[in-house]
Design a protein around this motif. Structure first.
Motif, short mmCIF file in Angstrom:
data_model
loop_
_atom_site.label_atom_id
_atom_site.label_comp_id
_atom_site.label_asym_id
_atom_site.label_seq_id
_atom_site.Cartn_x
_atom_site.Cartn_y
_atom_site.Cartn_z
N PHE A 1 6.06 8.80 30.49
CA PHE A 1 5.26 9.82 29.49
C PHE A 1 4.68 8.74 28.42
O PHE A 1 5.38 7.90 28.06
CB PHE A 1 6.26 10.73 28.71
N PHE B 1 9.61 12.62 43.71
CA PHE B 1 10.41 12.35 42.49
C PHE B 1 11.14 13.41 41.86
O PHE B 1 10.61 14.57 41.63
CB PHE B 1 9.32 12.00 41.26
N TYR C 1 15.21 21.77 32.28
CA TYR C 1 14.76 22.07 33.54
C TYR C 1 14.67 21.17 34.29
O TYR C 1 14.39 19.70 33.82
CB TYR C 1 13.29 22.63 33.16
N PHE D 1 10.98 10.85 34.74
CA PHE D 1 10.89 10.99 36.20
C PHE D 1 11.89 9.83 36.51
O PHE D 1 12.26 8.95 35.74
CB PHE D 1 9.66 10.54 36.43
N GLY D 2 12.52 10.05 37.72
CA GLY D 2 13.27 9.03 38.34
C GLY D 2 12.32 8.00 38.98
O GLY D 2 11.11 8.34 38.88
N LYS D 3 12.81 7.10 39.73
CA LYS D 3 11.92 6.10 40.33
C LYS D 3 11.34 6.47 41.63
O LYS D 3 10.43 5.86 42.22
CB LYS D 3 12.77 4.84 40.49
N LYS E 1 8.07 16.40 27.12
CA LYS E 1 7.74 15.23 28.13
C LYS E 1 8.47 15.67 29.40
O LYS E 1 9.71 16.04 29.34
CB LYS E 1 7.84 14.03 27.73
N LEU E 2 7.83 14.98 30.46
CA LEU E 2 9.12 14.94 31.81
C LEU E 2 9.29 13.60 31.65
O LEU E 2 8.75 12.47 31.71
CB LEU E 2 8.30 15.43 33.26
N GLY F 1 8.77 5.64 38.83
CA GLY F 1 8.21 6.94 38.54
C GLY F 1 7.14 6.83 37.32
O GLY F 1 7.15 6.05 36.50
N ARG G 1 13.26 17.84 32.15
CA ARG G 1 12.46 18.13 30.91
C ARG G 1 13.45 19.08 30.02
O ARG G 1 14.19 19.99 30.57
CB ARG G 1 11.12 19.13 31.13
N TYR H 1 0.45 9.93 31.59
CA TYR H 1 1.52 9.18 31.99
C TYR H 1 0.91 7.90 32.59
O TYR H 1 0.00 8.00 32.90
CB TYR H 1 2.38 10.08 32.98
N TYR I 1 9.11 16.83 42.39
CA TYR I 1 7.42 16.63 42.53
C TYR I 1 7.34 15.57 43.93
O TYR I 1 8.09 14.66 44.26
CB TYR I 1 6.86 15.70 41.47
#
Lengths: 113, 117
Positions: free
Chosen positions: A45, B91, B33, B107-109, B104-105, A42, B95, A35, B37
């Motif tokens: 990927f 975060f 899912y 993510f938010g900011k 891949k995950l 954030g 997924r 990543y 984190y």
């Protein structure tokens, strides 16, 4: 369990140079992920390996980026002809199975001057 | 494409109090899912809690619990009895759960949580 290890921790390079980062996953973790995280964002990927096979690549991974995982153990991420926009934290993560949590490393911070 | 939105760039809480971090997501998938984190300063990211979309019951891990509203596509994190060690970037991540789908995950900011003594 020594955790996911990434080297180097920091890398400063001049624009146009090539850089290579290394990730050592937790032993016996067959899945390995890369990543990229820029300031205030954030993680995004980049790519994913299952054993030695690279199964997924993001469109973020331009032709200048290449990743390998020979023998399904450690992985390397190489950036050729670096640009200032490549400056970021590069994170590696591993997991033992599809539905297992990802274990992240401390990352490699790249600064391109 | 799936997106994850965290509308709170920063939050603060007094030690021992409760705080809720917000997360919304957008997806057309039914099987997925969701994760929270935690990334402490200069330390590695660790999983706090995870929720399977097919489970109606909200996940709980000690002082951490989620409020999962599938129809509203909302996934908030509640931290009870906040401790100084909870200070970190949090975060929210998504997924796909589709068989053969992306691993891949997304993510938010992130939300920066400060815990005041």
């Amino acid at each position: 369990d020594t955790g996911v290890s990434q080297n180097p921790r920091h890398k400063i390079t001049k624009r146009g140079q090539n850089v290579t980062f290394r990730c050592d996953p937790i032993s016996e973790h067959n899945r390995l992920y890369w990543y990229r995280q820029t300031l205030g964002q954030g993680p995004e990927f980049l790519t994913y390996f299952q054993n030695e096979a690279q199964l997924e690549k993001s469109r973020l991974l331009s032709d200048r980026f290449s990743a390998e995982r020979p023998k399904g153990s450690f992985s390397t991420l190489e950036i050729q002809r670096t640009e200032q926009g490549d400056s970021a934290m590069y994170l590696c993560a591993s997991s033992p199975a599809l539905n297992s949590p990802l274990h992240f490393g401390n990352g490699t911070r790249l600064t391109v001057t | 494409a799936q997106t994850v939105t965290q509308s709170q760039p920063e939050m603060s809480v007094q030690e021992a109090e409760t705080v809720t971090l917000s997360c919304t997501y957008d997806t057309s998938e039914s099987d997925y899912y969701l994760f929270w984190y935690k990334q402490p300063p200069s330390r590695q990211m660790i999983l706090v809690i995870r929720q399977e979309a097919y489970k109606q019951q909200n996940a709980t891990e000690n002082r951490f619990s989620v409020n999962f509203q599938k129809a509203a596509k909302s996934f908030s994190l509640k931290i009870s009895d906040s401790q100084l060690g909870d200070a970190a970037m949090y975060f929210c991540a998504y997924r796909s759960g589709a068989q053969g789908g992306s691993e891949k995950l997304v993510f938010g900011k992130g939300t920066k949580l400060t815990v005041n003594p």
